[in-house]
Every structure is written in C-alpha cells, then in structure tokens.
Write an enzyme that holds these catalytic residues in place. Structure first.
Site, PDB file in Angstrom:
ATOM      1  N   TYR A 174      -9.582   5.260 -12.334  1.00 52.48           N
ATOM      2  CA  TYR A 174      -9.473   5.997 -11.069  1.00 52.48           C
ATOM      3  C   TYR A 174      -9.416   7.509 -11.272  1.00 52.48           C
ATOM      4  O   TYR A 174      -9.245   8.250 -10.313  1.00 52.48           O
ATOM      5  CB  TYR A 174      -8.189   5.599 -10.317  1.00 52.48           C
ATOM      6  CG  TYR A 174      -7.940   4.121 -10.183  1.00 52.48           C
ATOM      7  CD1 TYR A 174      -8.808   3.304  -9.461  1.00 52.48           C
ATOM      8  CD2 TYR A 174      -6.806   3.546 -10.751  1.00 52.48           C
ATOM      9  CE1 TYR A 174      -8.550   1.952  -9.324  1.00 52.48           C
ATOM     10  CE2 TYR A 174      -6.541   2.193 -10.607  1.00 52.48           C
ATOM     11  CZ  TYR A 174      -7.415   1.395  -9.896  1.00 52.48           C
ATOM     12  OH  TYR A 174      -7.146   0.059  -9.752  1.00 52.48           O
TER      13      TYR A 174
ATOM     14  N   GLY B  15       0.753  -1.242   0.000  1.00 55.27           N
ATOM     15  CA  GLY B  15       0.000   0.000   0.000  1.00 55.27           C
ATOM     16  C   GLY B  15       0.780   1.287   0.000  1.00 55.27           C
ATOM     17  O   GLY B  15       0.199   2.360  -0.207  1.00 55.27           O
TER      18      GLY B  15
ATOM     19  N   CYS C 119     -13.278   3.532 -28.542  1.00 54.10           N
ATOM     20  CA  CYS C 119     -14.605   4.146 -28.618  1.00 54.10           C
ATOM     21  C   CYS C 119     -15.235   4.288 -27.241  1.00 54.10           C
ATOM     22  O   CYS C 119     -16.239   3.620 -26.926  1.00 54.10           O
ATOM     23  CB  CYS C 119     -15.497   3.312 -29.528  1.00 54.10           C
ATOM     24  SG  CYS C 119     -14.695   2.946 -31.082  1.00 54.10           S
ATOM     25  N   GLU C 120     -14.631   5.091 -26.407  1.00 53.92           N
ATOM     26  CA  GLU C 120     -15.133   5.397 -25.064  1.00 53.92           C
ATOM     27  C   GLU C 120     -14.619   6.787 -24.733  1.00 53.92           C
ATOM     28  O   GLU C 120     -13.436   7.056 -24.927  1.00 53.92           O
ATOM     29  CB  GLU C 120     -14.521   4.457 -23.998  1.00 53.92           C
ATOM     30  CG  GLU C 120     -14.783   3.001 -24.166  1.00 53.92           C
ATOM     31  CD  GLU C 120     -16.008   2.513 -23.405  1.00 53.92           C
ATOM     32  OE1 GLU C 120     -16.534   3.277 -22.556  1.00 53.92           O
ATOM     33  OE2 GLU C 120     -16.428   1.385 -23.685  1.00 53.92           O
TER      34      GLU C 120
ATOM     35  N   TYR D  99       0.278  -1.694 -12.151  1.00 57.77           N
ATOM     36  CA  TYR D  99      -1.114  -1.675 -12.580  1.00 57.77           C
ATOM     37  C   TYR D  99      -1.239  -1.084 -13.985  1.00 57.77           C
ATOM     38  O   TYR D  99      -2.194  -0.375 -14.287  1.00 57.77           O
ATOM     39  CB  TYR D  99      -1.991  -0.938 -11.551  1.00 57.77           C
ATOM     40  CG  TYR D  99      -1.788  -1.503 -10.161  1.00 57.77           C
ATOM     41  CD1 TYR D  99      -2.328  -2.750  -9.835  1.00 57.77           C
ATOM     42  CD2 TYR D  99      -1.005  -0.848  -9.214  1.00 57.77           C
ATOM     43  CE1 TYR D  99      -2.099  -3.311  -8.585  1.00 57.77           C
ATOM     44  CE2 TYR D  99      -0.775  -1.407  -7.961  1.00 57.77           C
ATOM     45  CZ  TYR D  99      -1.325  -2.635  -7.656  1.00 57.77           C
ATOM     46  OH  TYR D  99      -1.096  -3.189  -6.434  1.00 57.77           O
TER      47      TYR D  99
HETATM   48  C1  LIG Z   1      -2.939  -5.026  -4.111  1.00 59.64           C
HETATM   49  C2  LIG Z   1      -2.424  -5.659  -2.879  1.00 59.64           C
HETATM   50  C3  LIG Z   1      -1.120  -5.394  -2.438  1.00 59.64           C
HETATM   51  C4  LIG Z   1      -0.192  -4.417  -3.116  1.00 59.64           C
HETATM   52  O1  LIG Z   1      -0.618  -3.105  -3.002  1.00 59.64           O
HETATM   53  P1  LIG Z   1       0.340  -1.903  -3.455  1.00 59.64           P
HETATM   54  O2  LIG Z   1      -0.459  -0.713  -3.185  1.00 59.64           O
HETATM   55  O3  LIG Z   1       0.622  -2.106  -4.900  1.00 59.64           O
HETATM   56  O4  LIG Z   1       1.570  -1.974  -2.624  1.00 59.64           O
HETATM   57  C5  LIG Z   1      -0.671  -6.077  -1.322  1.00 59.64           C
HETATM   58  N1  LIG Z   1      -1.465  -6.960  -0.665  1.00 59.64           N
HETATM   59  C6  LIG Z   1      -2.720  -7.224  -1.070  1.00 59.64           C
HETATM   60  C7  LIG Z   1      -3.530  -8.194  -0.314  1.00 59.64           C
HETATM   61  C8  LIG Z   1      -3.239  -6.581  -2.179  1.00 59.64           C
HETATM   62  O5  LIG Z   1      -4.500  -6.835  -2.556  1.00 59.64           O
END
Ligand SMILES: *Cc1c(COP(=O)(O)O)cnc(C)c1O
Length: 418
Positions: A316, A239, A342-343, A371
């Site tokens: 997003y 995260g 086409c969006e 991503y």
């Molecule tokens: C998506 C995800 C991550 C990685 O998240 P990042 O923001 O890319 O670091 C880690 N653990 C789980 C369970 C996830 O779903």
C-alpha cells in the site's frame, strides 16, 4: 494509546525490555501487548454500551490463537472470511453464535463447516451465493441465517485497495437492487433472513463516510419493512482507522456516538467488525540491523525483517513508524530501511530520518499488530517470524519461529525424478 514506551532509554513492551525478547526469541519477532489488546477492545465495546450490540473482531487483521483468545475472554465474537478463520476462531474457544461469515467467494465446504458449527449469520455477497447457500443448507437439513452485504456506493477516502463500498468494487450487492435480492432470499426456504450488512473499507480516518453509508442502509431497512421483512441485525462492518504517522482518526467514542445518532432509535442489534483499530497499535515488529549500505546518492539500513514478514509498505506504500530499541540522541541519517528480499518493493521505510544505527542494533517497526503477521508469507524461503505476547513483566511465545523443516512441509519429489 498503547504500552510500548521507553523506560530509562530502552523500549519496553509493558514491563518487558524489547531487547530481552529479541535476545531470547531472536528476530524478526512480532510482539503484542496484552494490556493494549484488552484496553482497545474494552474502549470499543464500551462505546456502544448503550445499545444491544456485538463486537465481532475481524480475524484477518490478526489471527493468532492467543490474540483471538483475548477477545473470547472479553466476550467478543468474530468476523471470519474463510473456513481457515472459522477453524482458528473455534480453536480459540469462540462461541459459534457470535461468528459472522463475510467474503465474496465462500466455497461450499466452508459453508458446510459454518452451518454445522451453527454460526450467527452469513453475510451473502451475490445472488449466486444465495442459491448455493440455500442448496448447501438443504443438503444438511438446516436453515442458514443470512444478511445481504449491500454496497452503499460511498467513498471511504482511503487507499483504493482497501476501499470496498464503491460501485465498482467486487464486494456486496448494489444497494439499489438489494430489495429485489432480499425478495429472492425470502423465497428460498433454507435461508432465514435476519440482517443487513455493509462494510465500506479500512483505515477510515473520518466519520462522514460511515454516517453516509448508515443513512443509505436505513432507507433500505425501511423499504424492507414495507415488504414485511423485519431485520434484527444490522452489521456495519469495520474500518475505523488508526494513527500510523499523523492521521487523526476519530476516537471510538465519537464514531459510536455518530452511529448511535444515525440509527435514531432503530430497533436492531448492532454488529461491528473492527480489526485494525483493536490490534494495529497493540503490536510491533522487532528487527535487527544487518548492514549499513551507503552509495553516492543513497543510504540503506538493511534489516533482517522483510516484506514477507510485513507487506504493508510494499503493498500500500504505507507508513510504519520505526524506533530504535535503545533510545538514541545525536546523529541522525536519512535512509531507506530495507529487507533482504530480492524485490525493490522490499522496504519498511523510504527516505526516513532515523538515529544512525550500527549493525546489530534492534529496531521496532511500530503499529504492526494489524495486517502484519496475518499477511506474512514464505517468499524467498524465509521462515515466518515468531510471535510473542507480553503481559506485564512476563512474555510468552504464542507462535514459534518457523523452522527449515516447516518450509518444505507437504512437499515431495515424485518417483519419476528419483
Ligand atoms: C477487513 C474487514 C473488516 C475489518 O476491517 P478493519 O479496517 O481492520 O477494521 C471488517 N469486515 C469485513 C467484511 C472486512 O473485510
């Protein structure tokens, strides 16, 4: 910090001019920098060096085999969310004992494959999943090592689609009910309870939500100890955010320091599941300008990359930096940078001031390593982009551009239509 820079007016990936890659491989193409991947992994891993820990790269952020291999060679593990990701991680040479399996909807065949491979642990997200996993393990005559993914109800202050640790989220088990769930898990004889897991969201740019979640998880560990359940692994998910525009995410050192302080000497093996922070700024998407289209109110730069290649702006509303591959000074314009799909959601940038390009110019969509390709699709029957890995002065195609034949692979016209 990354290795995409201008040298004598030309954007380079490490020592390779991006133009050369585009000329040889075509566009759109993802370009990853090996030195950046290694550096980001090392910085993150080093930040936790004081503690027993395992960095499990989140495969969904970038699942190219060559990229995964970089982390295998660096000693890392993997966080997977499907049987497909298990397959990829093993193909890349991952040690199964360093794989954790997350996800709210694991199928029994995926559980079987992971049990046979001998993964480190399953991060279980519901009571039904506990029971199903117990049955699958029984049928294989194995014990499934598990943690429960708890939902600490912390607001990560990020985009709602990538917030995963709040009360109304589909993920995890309400932390308030989790001791009960742990007791149930302990009573199932083909499960081995070894961990606690928590992942609150993605692209977090401040530390407090991580620390709040850790505080709550620590209380749970204490409660479990009272119940005689000793937890060996604490998985704090991923995260940590990156800079796309002007965000100021904490350096991994500060993040690690806050977590280590928060742990307060707790005797566990820490698992971290970074994705974006490792690969996000280690990749770009190179695309070519097809047309400039100007109406009375608006200007569009139409490029050959599209939302099927990189969906983040469409999904997003997120910002991606866009740089001309040939450095330009002089006239700028304010335009939407859009793809051919086409969006109306098919854009890389809205009302962006960029140096005025000409048809045929190359643009680099920055921060596209996470991503990006992994979320790409064949929408509008567009073949998926090529992927290239740069190492110093050399580059390697690590995924060929899809062909027209690839687009219809597996499709058939049944005899009734002959
Ligand atoms: C998506 C995800 C991550 C990685 O998240 P990042 O923001 O890319 O670091 C880690 N653990 C789980 C369970 C996830 O779903």
């Amino acid at each position: 910090m990354h290795y995409f820079e201008y040298r004598s007016g030309e954007l380079h990936a490490e020592g390779v001019p991006v133009r050369r890659i585009a000329e040889e491989v075509g566009t759109p193409t993802y370009v990853y920098s090996l030195a950046t991947l290694r550096r980001h992994y090392q910085i993150f891993d080093q930040a936790f060096a004081r503690l027993p820990h395992l960095v499990c790269f989140s495969v969904k952020a970038n699942s190219n085999l060559a990229v995964l291999r970089v982390f295998v060679r660096a000693g890392g593990g993997f966080d997977i969310v499907s049987g497909g990701e298990l397959f990829r991680a093993l193909k890349a040479g991952a040690d199964p004992k360093k794989i954790v399996f997350s996800g709210v909807g694991k199928r029994t065949d995926e559980m079987e494959d992971a049990l046979r491979a001998g993964i480190l642990m399953f991060n279980v997200e519901s009571q039904q999943e506990l029971r199903v996993l117990n049955e699958v393990a029984r049928s294989l005559g194995k014990k499934a090592p598990i943690s429960l993914r708890v939902n600490p109800d912390v607001d990560p202050r990020t985009h709602p689609y990538i917030s995963t640790g709040m009360k109304k989220s589909k993920f995890g088990i309400d932390i308030k009910r989790s001791v009960e769930e742990y007791k149930k898990a302990l009573s199932l004889s083909y499960l081995e309870v070894i961990g606690v897991d928590c992942h609150i969201g993605s692209q977090l740019t401040s530390i407090p939500p991580f620390v709040d979640a850790l505080e709550r998880v620590k209380l749970l560990l204490g409660a479990l100890r009272t119940e005689g359940c000793h937890i060996r692994y604490l998985d704090l998910g991923g995260g940590l955010g990156i800079r796309y525009k002007d965000e100021e995410p904490p350096h991994p050192d500060l993040y690690a320091e806050a977590i280590i302080r928060g742990l307060g000497g707790l005797n566990v093996i820490l698992i971290l599941e970074p994705g974006r922070v490792i690969v996000g700024n280690a990749g770009i998407l190179v695309t070519k300008v097809l047309y400039l289209k100007e109406t009375e109110d608006k200007k569009f730069v139409v490029v050959d990359g599209a939302m099927n290649d990189l969906i983040r702006p469409a999904l997003y509303g997120s910002y991606q930096g866009i740089l001309p591959v040939e450095e330009r000074t002089g006239e700028t314009m304010v335009a939407d940078v859009v793809g051919p799909i086409c969006e109306s959601g098919d854009f890389f940038a809205k009302d962006r001031e960029i140096p005025r390009p000409k048809p045929g110019d190359l643009l680099a969509v920055m921060s596209a390593g996470a991503y990006g390709f992994s979320m790409s699709s064949n929408y509008n029957s567009r073949a998926k982009a090529a992927e290239v890995l740069v190492d110093g002065e050399s580059f390697y195609v690590v995924r060929e551009r899809e062909s027209l034949q690839d687009l219809i692979r597996g499709e058939a016209i049944p005899s009734i239509l002959h």
